[in-house]
Design an enzyme around this catalytic site. Sequence first.
Site, PDB file in Angstrom:
ATOM      1  N   HIS A 114       0.843  -1.201   0.000  1.00  0.00           N
ATOM      2  CA  HIS A 114       0.000   0.000   0.000  1.00  0.00           C
ATOM      3  C   HIS A 114       0.873   1.244   0.000  1.00  0.00           C
ATOM      4  CE1 HIS A 114      -3.851  -1.957   1.860  1.00  0.00           C
ATOM      5  NE2 HIS A 114      -3.401  -2.604   0.805  1.00  0.00           N
TER       6      HIS A 114
ATOM      7  N   TYR B  31      -9.003   4.672   8.202  1.00  0.00           N
ATOM      8  CA  TYR B  31      -9.071   5.013   9.627  1.00  0.00           C
ATOM      9  C   TYR B  31     -10.190   6.050   9.762  1.00  0.00           C
ATOM     10  CZ  TYR B  31      -4.504   2.818  10.517  1.00  0.00           C
ATOM     11  OH  TYR B  31      -3.465   1.925  10.648  1.00  0.00           O
TER      12      TYR B  31
ATOM     13  N   PRO C  55      -2.763  -0.113  19.287  1.00  0.00           N
ATOM     14  CA  PRO C  55      -2.616  -0.608  17.917  1.00  0.00           C
ATOM     15  C   PRO C  55      -2.904   0.419  16.808  1.00  0.00           C
ATOM     16  CG  PRO C  55      -4.661  -1.411  18.885  1.00  0.00           C
ATOM     17  CD  PRO C  55      -3.943  -0.680  19.968  1.00  0.00           C
TER      18      PRO C  55
ATOM     19  N   LYS D 182       2.092  -0.497  15.090  1.00  0.00           N
ATOM     20  CA  LYS D 182       3.530  -0.492  15.328  1.00  0.00           C
ATOM     21  C   LYS D 182       4.096  -1.674  16.117  1.00  0.00           C
ATOM     22  CE  LYS D 182       4.510   3.088  13.150  1.00  0.00           C
ATOM     23  NZ  LYS D 182       4.940   2.732  11.829  1.00  0.00           N
TER      24      LYS D 182
ATOM     25  N   TYR E 226       4.285   6.520  10.035  1.00  0.00           N
ATOM     26  CA  TYR E 226       3.458   5.357   9.694  1.00  0.00           C
ATOM     27  C   TYR E 226       4.241   4.328   8.877  1.00  0.00           C
ATOM     28  CZ  TYR E 226      -0.746   2.718   8.712  1.00  0.00           C
ATOM     29  OH  TYR E 226      -1.683   1.716   8.663  1.00  0.00           O
TER      30      TYR E 226
HETATM   31  C1  PHB Z   1      -4.700  -4.902  11.114  1.00  0.00           C
HETATM   32  O1  PHB Z   1      -4.872  -5.110   9.912  1.00  0.00           O
HETATM   33  O2  PHB Z   1      -4.830  -5.800  11.958  1.00  0.00           O
HETATM   34  C2  PHB Z   1      -4.370  -3.532  11.574  1.00  0.00           C
HETATM   35  C3  PHB Z   1      -4.132  -2.548  10.643  1.00  0.00           C
HETATM   36  C4  PHB Z   1      -3.834  -1.270  11.060  1.00  0.00           C
HETATM   37  C5  PHB Z   1      -3.772  -0.981  12.401  1.00  0.00           C
HETATM   38  C6  PHB Z   1      -3.990  -1.975  13.345  1.00  0.00           C
HETATM   39  C7  PHB Z   1      -4.296  -3.262  12.923  1.00  0.00           C
HETATM   40  O3  PHB Z   1      -3.487   0.275  12.792  1.00  0.00           O
END
Ligand code: PHB
Length: 407
Positions: free
Chosen positions: A72, A201, A293, A297, A385
Amino acid sequence: MRTQVGIIGAGPAGLMLSHLLHLEGIDSVVLETRSRAYVESRVRAGVLEHDTAQLLADTGVGARMRREGLVHTGLELRFEGVSRRIDLAALTSGRGITVYGQQEVVKDLIAARLAAGGEILFDVTDVELAGIDSDAPVIRFAHEGTIRELNCLVVAGCDGFHGVSRGSIPASARRTVEHTYPFSWLGVLAQAAPSAHELIYAQHERGFALHSMRSPEVTRLYLQVPNGTELSDWPTARIWDELHTRLATNDGFTLKEGPILEQGVTPMRSFVTEPMRYGQLFLAGDAAHIVPPTGAKGLNLAVADVRFLAEALTTWFRQGRGTGLDEYSARCLRRIWRVQHFSSWMTGLLHRPTDADEFSHRLQVAQLEYVTTSTAAATTLAENYVGLPLDWSSRVDTPATPAVPFA
Ligand code: PHB
Ligand code: APR
């Protein structure tokens, strides 16, 4: 039994350390309480920073990730019914992330270690450390009904947040800095094609939601829920309703549904143990720190720790120089605190606070507007990120641990 480095825990930290040491000609034995099948199927995180993916590829364990992982170059921030894309690659000179489940990384590392003749003992119990403040530490454990001892020169405590390593350091020789958040994540894995090409997000008045994925057929979704939430309060229909509501846009985004394969509730915390060394015991990964989460990270930080550790151990075993080991903890902690800040900042940016009012809402929206319009602000998000380079902190010479600790 005897080895150079005794590694406790076959998660990403322990396995990657064993792999990196092997490439340097250093022997290790990995001890794991769970079964191989369990660690290979446990659903955890799924986002690899640019350099984590590169490390897998460069060290010969990236072939399947390159085939099956999803690269991505951007992500979406969604708020007030609109979606704004952060172009990660454009903001970071071409860096991005790879979506590839943690258990897939674990599978690939186990396969590589076993193919190279590496020793991983699964299903061990009663793991205990002795002599870690001497130059001859011993790990005692039970395996297949027998009590055994592993004599080593160094112990790597890679046994996660609930392991025994951290607690083997006398309380007087360590301190912890901790923060708990007033909410948790309800995560589901669904047999449904992702509804967008990238991660979304979403900040919403009902709480945060995240659209992620594992493959072109499997979607990973999360909802902010209050602490203490029971899965029984969330029948499938309620989960989908809430996801539809929180991920909706003014221009009619459609969330694809599918059978739920797995679900769980995870509390969110920030936690750091300092220092990460006691005598010949070195902590790495979740054994030493936890991040919320939101910034994806945890796994990446665990991998960064063991890169530092493998490098320091290589210098020590080859040249007898221990300066790298002496600097290990401070070197890791600089990155850990950078990542703690980023993860906590992302969490605050997107979650509904428990005492939410008009003022906090307006500030959040103002911040989201800024992050998605100012190149400077977007770059801050993007570079953190995709992951700062391993040596980013070589420009910083202030100690990571404040000289006067907070009481
Ligand atoms: C996930 O795909 O499990 C995932 C992706 C992004 C995050 C946390 C978990 O910030
Ligand atoms: N003895 C041996 N192994 C143990 C013990 C013990 N006493 N206690 C726990 N373990 C094992 C666990 O079963 C687990 O397989 O240690 C391993 C630790 O792995 P992780 O928890 O995955 O931690 P780490 O390798 O540091 O990776 C960090 O994990 O928390 C997740 O998603 C997070 O991506 C992050 C990653």
